[in-house]
Design a protein around this motif. Structure first.
Motif, mmCIF file in Angstrom:
data_model
loop_
_atom_site.group_PDB
_atom_site.id
_atom_site.type_symbol
_atom_site.label_atom_id
_atom_site.label_comp_id
_atom_site.label_asym_id
_atom_site.label_seq_id
_atom_site.Cartn_x
_atom_site.Cartn_y
_atom_site.Cartn_z
ATOM 1 N N UNK A 1 0.767 -1.227 0.000
ATOM 2 C CA UNK A 1 0.000 0.000 0.000
ATOM 3 C C UNK A 1 0.799 1.278 0.000
ATOM 4 N N UNK A 2 2.132 1.186 0.003
ATOM 5 C CA UNK A 2 2.970 2.383 0.010
ATOM 6 C C UNK A 2 4.106 2.208 -0.980
ATOM 7 N N UNK A 3 4.874 3.272 -1.223
ATOM 8 C CA UNK A 3 6.066 3.229 -2.062
ATOM 9 C C UNK A 3 7.277 3.007 -1.161
ATOM 10 N N UNK A 4 7.997 1.907 -1.391
ATOM 11 C CA UNK A 4 9.123 1.521 -0.544
ATOM 12 C C UNK A 4 10.446 1.805 -1.245
ATOM 13 N N UNK B 1 4.703 -12.343 -8.136
ATOM 14 C CA UNK B 1 3.784 -12.998 -7.215
ATOM 15 C C UNK B 1 3.258 -14.246 -7.892
ATOM 16 N N UNK B 2 3.569 -15.412 -7.320
ATOM 17 C CA UNK B 2 3.158 -16.693 -7.920
ATOM 18 C C UNK B 2 3.629 -16.788 -9.372
ATOM 19 N N UNK B 3 4.902 -16.409 -9.600
ATOM 20 C CA UNK B 3 5.570 -16.472 -10.912
ATOM 21 C C UNK B 3 5.026 -15.470 -11.921
ATOM 22 N N UNK B 4 4.142 -14.579 -11.499
ATOM 23 C CA UNK B 4 3.626 -13.552 -12.396
ATOM 24 C C UNK B 4 4.210 -12.194 -12.007
ATOM 25 N N UNK B 5 4.662 -11.447 -13.011
ATOM 26 C CA UNK B 5 5.264 -10.148 -12.751
ATOM 27 C C UNK B 5 4.181 -9.138 -12.390
ATOM 28 N N UNK B 6 4.378 -8.483 -11.249
ATOM 29 C CA UNK B 6 3.431 -7.464 -10.800
ATOM 30 C C UNK B 6 4.060 -6.072 -10.804
ATOM 31 N N UNK B 7 5.377 -5.999 -10.971
ATOM 32 C CA UNK B 7 6.041 -4.699 -10.974
ATOM 33 C C UNK B 7 7.379 -4.824 -11.685
ATOM 34 N N UNK B 8 7.744 -3.803 -12.484
ATOM 35 C CA UNK B 8 9.062 -3.731 -13.104
ATOM 36 C C UNK B 8 9.523 -2.283 -13.120
ATOM 37 N N UNK B 9 10.740 -2.062 -12.670
ATOM 38 C CA UNK B 9 11.336 -0.728 -12.620
ATOM 39 C C UNK B 9 12.724 -0.811 -13.222
ATOM 40 N N UNK B 10 13.074 0.152 -14.087
ATOM 41 C CA UNK B 10 14.400 0.189 -14.706
ATOM 42 C C UNK B 10 15.108 1.481 -14.327
ATOM 43 N N UNK C 1 4.298 -0.390 -3.988
ATOM 44 C CA UNK C 1 3.408 -1.454 -3.537
ATOM 45 C C UNK C 1 1.976 -0.975 -3.366
ATOM 46 N N UNK C 2 1.671 0.223 -3.878
ATOM 47 C CA UNK C 2 0.289 0.685 -3.843
ATOM 48 C C UNK C 2 -0.531 -0.217 -4.767
ATOM 49 N N UNK C 3 -1.560 -0.806 -4.247
ATOM 50 C CA UNK C 3 -2.359 -1.744 -5.018
ATOM 51 C C UNK C 3 -1.948 -3.190 -4.826
ATOM 52 N N UNK C 4 -0.834 -3.427 -4.093
ATOM 53 C CA UNK C 4 -0.400 -4.797 -3.805
ATOM 54 C C UNK C 4 -0.853 -5.187 -2.401
#
Length: 368
Positions: free
Chosen positions: A242-245, A269-278, A298-301
């Protein structure tokens, strides 16, 4: 299996000959090795299809450095049955023992559907070097702090050589070694174990010479001590949903070259990509460190277990770091937590206020 392979090769040769419309004779030139051999040879290009074409002739293989072509652009005419390609081969005093190969490649360009296709045939040049003419060679390998030199004598007679080596880093000498009178038995090798006096990884340039009587072999080779493998350190606090870490990274370079780098951070999460940052590109300096910050949004996670993957791309290589992480429930600020009223304090305050008002009224009445 072997018969099938031979039939396939024969069919391919026939097809290429049919497409090319040109023959070459002889197919192979065998040359016995002689020190300082300097001799001219020729091959015949047979125009059995009556072609008119401009050809290109080149050389490849181990013997390419010793072969000189007299004409690299011969041409064919329909009334010319053949044309000659002449070449010169000039050999050194010593060579590696065994079969040395070179290829004279004749090609022409054929238009096919508006696209130019190169069709080629080749002529093989073979030089057989017997042991008595072979050169003494050196193979270099290195580990942290040590350099190993294996001298090999391919000859049937005893040999005594002098060996000199200089190791360079960024064009500066970091190690030198000279050893005189190394005895090598016939068909034998000898291992030299040299202490470098430093322990660091990187790419180095080795210049060395092997001298025997009046003959000297000088070569330059790249020597890698270890391999480039930057280290990634991940610095995080407690990660919450729920926050930006913030995620801190420290990248350490073990190599003596600069690298242009970037980092990709993925959350699964469970082998599925939920976030990517470059990250933006950055320069990782030789033997240096570079710190950078990425942000795990992690907002929305939901809270739970995830997999964090950090990919460091440097040059054409990459290093991957994987670790398990947990997102905790969002923290609640104490100011946002409703508190129960303190009724005792409220009643005492009201009573004190009433008594104060009564006292004031009595004082005013007495003065009147």
């Amino acid at each position: 299996m072997r018969i099938r392979l031979m039939l396939w090769m024969a069919v391919m040769v026939l097809l290429s000959h049919y497409a090319f419309g040109l023959g070459i004779a002889p197919a192979v030139t065998n040359i016995p090795f002689k020190p300082y051999l300097d001799k001219n040879f020729s091959i015949r290009l047979v125009n059995d299809e009556g072609l008119a074409a401009n050809l290109s002739v080149g050389v490849r293989g181990e013997l390419a450095q010793y072969i000189t072509l007299f004409n690299t652009s011969p041409s064919l005419t329909p009334n010319k049955e053949h044309t000659m390609v002449k070449f010169n081969i000039k050999l050194p005093a010593i060579m590696d023992v065994g079969r040395q190969l070179g290829y004279i490649i004749v090609s022409r360009s054929l238009p096919r559907g508006g696209i130019s296709t190169n069709i080629a045939i080749n002529h093989k040049v073979v030089v057989e070097v017997p042991p008595e003419y072979g050169r003494i060679t050196a193979r270099l390998n290195a580990t942290l702090g040590l350099l190993f030199v294996r001298l090999k004598n391919p000859k049937p007679e005893h040999a005594v050589v002098d060996f000199a080596l200089q190791l360079l880093e960024d064009n500066k000498s970091v190690f030198e070694h000279y050893q005189k009178g190394i005895s090598l038995a016939p068909f034998s090798d000898k291992l030299l174990k040299l202490s470098l006096g430093f322990e660091r990884e990187g790419e180095f340039l080795a210049n060395y010479s092997i001298k025997q009587n009046t003959t000297s072999l000088e070569e330059t080779k790249i020597v890698n001590i270890g391999k480039p493998r930057p280290k990634i350190e991940v610095i995080t606090g407690e990660l919450r949903a729920g926050v930006v870490n913030p995620v801190g990274l420290v990248v350490t370079n073990n190599w003596n070259k600069d690298f242009r780098c970037n980092v990709i951070m993925r959350v699964l999460k469970d082998s599925k990509r939920v976030l990517e940052v470059k990250s933006e590109d950055f320069t990782l300096e030789r033997y240096g460190k570079h710190s950078l910050n990425l942000y795990l949004d992690a907002i929305g996670l939901n809270e739970g277990d995830y997999k964090l993957i950090i990919e460091l791309h440097f040059g054409d290589k990459k290093v991957v770091l994987t670790r398990a992480i947990s997102l905790k429930a969002p923290s609640i600020s104490p100011a946002a937590v409703p508190s129960k009223p303190n009724w005792g304090a409220i009643i005492a305050g009201l009573a004190l206020l009433v008594l104060s008002c009564i006292a004031v009224l009595l004082v005013v009445k007495k003065r009147r």
